[in-house]
Design a protein around this motif. Structure first.
Motif, PDB file in Angstrom:
ATOM      1  N   GLN A  57     -54.126 -63.557  40.431  1.00  0.00           N
ATOM      2  CA  GLN A  57     -54.157 -62.569  39.351  1.00  0.00           C
ATOM      3  C   GLN A  57     -53.240 -62.992  38.201  1.00  0.00           C
ATOM      4  OE1 GLN A  57     -52.662 -58.656  40.304  1.00  0.00           O
ATOM      5  NE2 GLN A  57     -53.968 -57.714  38.754  1.00  0.00           N
ATOM      6  N   LYS A  58     -52.066 -63.459  38.512  1.00  0.00           N
ATOM      7  CA  LYS A  58     -51.134 -63.905  37.474  1.00  0.00           C
ATOM      8  C   LYS A  58     -51.729 -65.067  36.679  1.00  0.00           C
ATOM      9  CE  LYS A  58     -46.491 -65.616  36.678  1.00  0.00           C
ATOM     10  NZ  LYS A  58     -45.714 -66.760  37.045  1.00  0.00           N
ATOM     11  N   TRP A  60     -54.904 -65.823  36.253  1.00  0.00           N
ATOM     12  CA  TRP A  60     -56.019 -65.336  35.443  1.00  0.00           C
ATOM     13  C   TRP A  60     -55.514 -64.534  34.240  1.00  0.00           C
ATOM     14  CZ3 TRP A  60     -60.699 -66.274  34.125  1.00  0.00           C
ATOM     15  CH2 TRP A  60     -61.502 -65.300  33.543  1.00  0.00           C
ATOM     16  N   ASP A  61     -54.584 -63.644  34.460  1.00  0.00           N
ATOM     17  CA  ASP A  61     -54.061 -62.822  33.367  1.00  0.00           C
ATOM     18  C   ASP A  61     -53.404 -63.689  32.291  1.00  0.00           C
ATOM     19  OD1 ASP A  61     -55.004 -60.580  34.684  1.00  0.00           O
ATOM     20  OD2 ASP A  61     -53.036 -59.967  35.444  1.00  0.00           O
ATOM     21  N   GLU A  62     -52.688 -64.727  32.711  1.00  0.00           N
ATOM     22  CA  GLU A  62     -52.076 -65.645  31.739  1.00  0.00           C
ATOM     23  C   GLU A  62     -53.153 -66.409  30.969  1.00  0.00           C
ATOM     24  OE1 GLU A  62     -49.420 -68.018  34.122  1.00  0.00           O
ATOM     25  OE2 GLU A  62     -47.880 -66.439  34.168  1.00  0.00           O
ATOM     26  N   LYS A  85     -61.002 -58.581  26.364  1.00  0.00           N
ATOM     27  CA  LYS A  85     -59.881 -58.280  27.263  1.00  0.00           C
ATOM     28  C   LYS A  85     -60.291 -57.278  28.336  1.00  0.00           C
ATOM     29  CE  LYS A  85     -56.076 -57.348  24.947  1.00  0.00           C
ATOM     30  NZ  LYS A  85     -55.055 -57.126  23.912  1.00  0.00           N
ATOM     31  N   ALA A  89     -60.393 -58.208  32.404  1.00  0.00           N
ATOM     32  CA  ALA A  89     -59.275 -57.623  33.150  1.00  0.00           C
ATOM     33  C   ALA A  89     -59.502 -57.842  34.641  1.00  0.00           C
ATOM     34  CB  ALA A  89     -59.150 -56.136  32.852  1.00  0.00           C
ATOM     35  N   SER A  90     -58.449 -58.209  35.346  1.00  0.00           N
ATOM     36  CA  SER A  90     -58.562 -58.489  36.781  1.00  0.00           C
ATOM     37  C   SER A  90     -59.248 -57.350  37.518  1.00  0.00           C
ATOM     38  CB  SER A  90     -57.178 -58.741  37.383  1.00  0.00           C
ATOM     39  OG  SER A  90     -56.605 -59.889  36.834  1.00  0.00           O
TER      40      SER A  90
END
Length: 136
Positions: A57-58, A60-62, A85, A89-90
């Motif tokens: 998740q980190k 992907w979000d980055e 966005k 979103a995850s």
């Protein structure tokens, strides 16, 4: 979800010819769809291991944050960025409404997904966005 991305990018194509050519939009759309599918697998298939899921998740979000920076620098309209966005979103990518057995079968389509994630053998959207739209 992918239909939403297609709609988002279609809006960009229709409303922003001065900012990006339709061919660039189509190219980014194709790559974004593939990246979403790769990371949808990483996110969903890691969900039963909290430590791995947090790492996926980190990452992907980055990647999405970095992609948004590229889109902003290349003058993509704000409404398109907001939609992008939301789609990426995850939480939006999780198959939470699917029966667990279906998710297991989904993850079984590519048993090498953990190796691919760890080797970073996946599409990097910021790099692709910069290549397609050009970085000012």
């Amino acid at each position: 979800m992918l239909r939403s991305l297609l709609l988002c990018l279609a809006v960009l194509s229709a409303t922003s010819a001065a900012h990006a050519q339709p061919a660039k939009i189509a190219a980014f759309n194709k790559i974004a769809e593939a990246a979403l599918e790769q990371h949808r697998m990483f996110l969903n298939c890691s969900a039963t291991d909290p430590e791995t899921y947090a790492q996926v998740q980190k990452s992907w979000d980055e990647m999405i944050a970095d992609t948004v920076k590229v889109l902003e620098r290349t003058n993509v309209p704000n409404n398109v960025i907001v939609t992008f966005k939301a789609i990426t979103a995850s939480a939006a990518m999780m198959l939470t409404e699917r029966p667990f057995g279906e998710v297991i079968r989904y993850c079984g389509r590519d048993p090498d997904w953990p190796k691919k994630f760890l080797a970073q053998d996946f599409i990097t959207l910021p790099t692709e966005a910069a290549r397609i739209f050009g970085s000012p």
